[in-house]
Design an enzyme around this catalytic site. Sequence first.
Site, mmCIF file in Angstrom:
data_model
loop_
_atom_site.group_PDB
_atom_site.id
_atom_site.type_symbol
_atom_site.label_atom_id
_atom_site.label_comp_id
_atom_site.label_asym_id
_atom_site.label_seq_id
_atom_site.Cartn_x
_atom_site.Cartn_y
_atom_site.Cartn_z
ATOM 1 N N ARG A 59 54.406 28.136 52.263
ATOM 2 C CA ARG A 59 53.161 28.504 52.969
ATOM 3 C C ARG A 59 53.452 29.359 54.204
ATOM 4 O O ARG A 59 52.635 30.153 54.657
ATOM 5 C CB ARG A 59 52.353 27.240 53.346
ATOM 6 C CG ARG A 59 51.093 27.563 54.157
ATOM 7 C CD ARG A 59 50.040 26.463 54.127
ATOM 8 N NE ARG A 59 50.557 25.136 54.377
ATOM 9 C CZ ARG A 59 50.921 24.686 55.573
ATOM 10 N NH1 ARG A 59 50.848 25.456 56.651
ATOM 11 N NH2 ARG A 59 51.377 23.452 55.702
ATOM 12 N N TYR A 112 30.681 43.198 48.986
ATOM 13 C CA TYR A 112 30.778 42.176 47.951
ATOM 14 C C TYR A 112 29.923 40.963 48.370
ATOM 15 O O TYR A 112 30.047 40.485 49.508
ATOM 16 C CB TYR A 112 32.248 41.806 47.762
ATOM 17 C CG TYR A 112 32.481 40.700 46.770
ATOM 18 C CD1 TYR A 112 31.927 40.742 45.489
ATOM 19 C CD2 TYR A 112 33.274 39.605 47.102
ATOM 20 C CE1 TYR A 112 32.145 39.730 44.577
ATOM 21 C CE2 TYR A 112 33.514 38.592 46.191
ATOM 22 C CZ TYR A 112 32.940 38.656 44.934
ATOM 23 O OH TYR A 112 33.161 37.644 44.034
ATOM 24 N N ASP A 184 37.463 47.004 54.200
ATOM 25 C CA ASP A 184 37.800 46.491 52.871
ATOM 26 C C ASP A 184 38.041 47.705 51.975
ATOM 27 O O ASP A 184 37.115 48.449 51.654
ATOM 28 C CB ASP A 184 36.649 45.621 52.334
ATOM 29 C CG ASP A 184 36.987 44.969 50.999
ATOM 30 O OD1 ASP A 184 37.813 45.545 50.251
ATOM 31 O OD2 ASP A 184 36.423 43.901 50.689
ATOM 32 N N LYS A 209 42.025 43.333 42.074
ATOM 33 C CA LYS A 209 41.429 44.526 41.471
ATOM 34 C C LYS A 209 42.499 45.586 41.195
ATOM 35 O O LYS A 209 43.433 45.318 40.470
ATOM 36 C CB LYS A 209 40.305 45.022 42.392
ATOM 37 C CG LYS A 209 39.342 43.917 42.837
ATOM 38 C CD LYS A 209 38.606 43.327 41.660
ATOM 39 C CE LYS A 209 37.630 42.227 41.943
ATOM 40 N NZ LYS A 209 37.883 41.253 42.968
HETATM 41 N N1 LCS Z 1 36.210 42.643 48.391
HETATM 42 C C1 LCS Z 1 35.650 43.365 47.401
HETATM 43 C C2 LCS Z 1 35.238 44.774 47.651
HETATM 44 C C3 LCS Z 1 35.464 42.772 46.150
HETATM 45 O O1 LCS Z 1 34.896 43.516 45.186
HETATM 46 C C4 LCS Z 1 35.851 41.428 45.946
HETATM 47 C C5 LCS Z 1 35.647 40.749 44.648
HETATM 48 C C6 LCS Z 1 36.413 40.721 47.014
HETATM 49 C C7 LCS Z 1 36.592 41.368 48.219
HETATM 50 C C8 LCS Z 1 36.860 39.293 46.867
HETATM 51 O O2 LCS Z 1 38.052 39.264 46.173
HETATM 52 P P1 LCS Z 1 38.574 37.995 45.321
HETATM 53 O O3 LCS Z 1 38.488 36.823 46.239
HETATM 54 O O4 LCS Z 1 37.698 37.861 44.150
HETATM 55 O O5 LCS Z 1 39.985 38.376 45.010
HETATM 56 N N2 LCS Z 1 34.783 41.427 43.797
HETATM 57 C C9 LCS Z 1 34.364 41.031 42.630
HETATM 58 C C10 LCS Z 1 33.399 41.719 41.863
HETATM 59 O O6 LCS Z 1 32.807 42.724 42.227
HETATM 60 N N3 LCS Z 1 33.224 41.091 40.731
HETATM 61 O O7 LCS Z 1 33.962 39.932 40.670
HETATM 62 C C11 LCS Z 1 34.760 39.825 41.869
#
Ligand code: LCS
Length: 420
Positions: A59, A112, A184, A209
Amino acid sequence: MLHNPITSLETLAVHAGIGEFNYRPVVPPIYQTSTFSFESASDGAALFADEKHGYIYTRMGNPTVDALEQCVTQLEGGHKALTCGSGMAAIHTTLAALLQIGDHVVCSDAVYGPTTTLIQTILGPLGIESTFVDTSNLDAVRRAIRPNTKVVYVETPGNPTLVITDIEEVCKLAHECEALVVVDNTFMSPILQQPMRFGADVVVHSMTKFLNGHADVIAGVIIVKNQTRYEQFRKVLNQLGGVLGPFEAFLVHRGIKTLALRMDRHTKNAMIVAKFLVNHPAVEWVRYPGLKSHPQYEVGRKQMLGAGGLISFGLKGELVAGREMMNALRLCTLAVSLGGVETLIQHPATMTHASMGREARIQAHITDGLVRLSVGIENVDEIIADLAQALSKATQPAPMAKIVVQKADPQTQGVHNAVL
Ligand code: LCS
């Protein structure tokens, strides 16, 4: 770390963060261990006192994870990075590190969905104030900043409207008021956009992603600009505990080796698909940063090296037709997430952005008819053939029905009600 003067992102994506491991492996090995033994009691004490470099407990640090952090740092042009167990963990850690009770955050209204929900329903009750604005509108940002604003949080292009915020101009406004700018950068990846070059103080990603790119890992990262910020964030991440495991770090690092190739193909495919959609009679509007019709096309050209793989669009038959089309697809997969090698399609109002509530969605122009497409790296003719056959099943606007949907005006990004 690469010490020679390699500056191209393609080469860095393949070589950065190889680390210093025994036996000189070409790829960082997976240190699948939760804890590391000490040579002696005084060695353990020295490690805890930060008097020597080494590993204590995963951690708090792990060599496989460190290698990935070095890689992402170099790609983003930052000082250091901290990987997290998800993009949301990265965003939470960042905001928890930078905001205290009584502080205020200005946030893009198109982000998001769970980012909005985190700020409103988790940080709000802890005494952190927030204002959501269209950050592509600099006057709106200026008006939203208050004496207690500590963070301006920008997602660009925004999820799912693809609205583009001028990072450089927002940084100028925020820095005048001593607020920090967090960007972001998930939709672009560092191959297509490096926010720190335009003044951003902190960059976050959902590495789930494009960075990983293979839809098999949940991961996040925070990139910071200096050691003081790194120490501050490291303490918060260590206490909150949302760290990334070594196996996930290995997979993301492996994914990044093809990031430049993948971003190139995503962008080329998405441009062709966007033009196809623009010319399709069943499609009412298309938003893609590579099209001149995008409202912030020029801002995009200034700060983005490519338009990326995401397209949002609406059908003349609105939500009803959109659902028919999504159900008829065979190659494009109906699933949330984005940035993987496969083409994915989803409906934000009832899926990724359902949690933020209708009012906030309307403010952010996330209309009920908006469909989001993450264009993959498949053969583009086959992607288009699939979309064409699915659209042919939804070409007619829906007959009069008693539901009211929010209809986007692609020129003004305004929204008005339409009775179907
Ligand atoms: N930031 C953006 C721009 C995102 O699109 C997402 C997830 C996150 C942060 C969060 O990331 P995660 O915790 O899922 O790794 N976006 C998603 C979407 O548009 N569809 O499913 C997940």
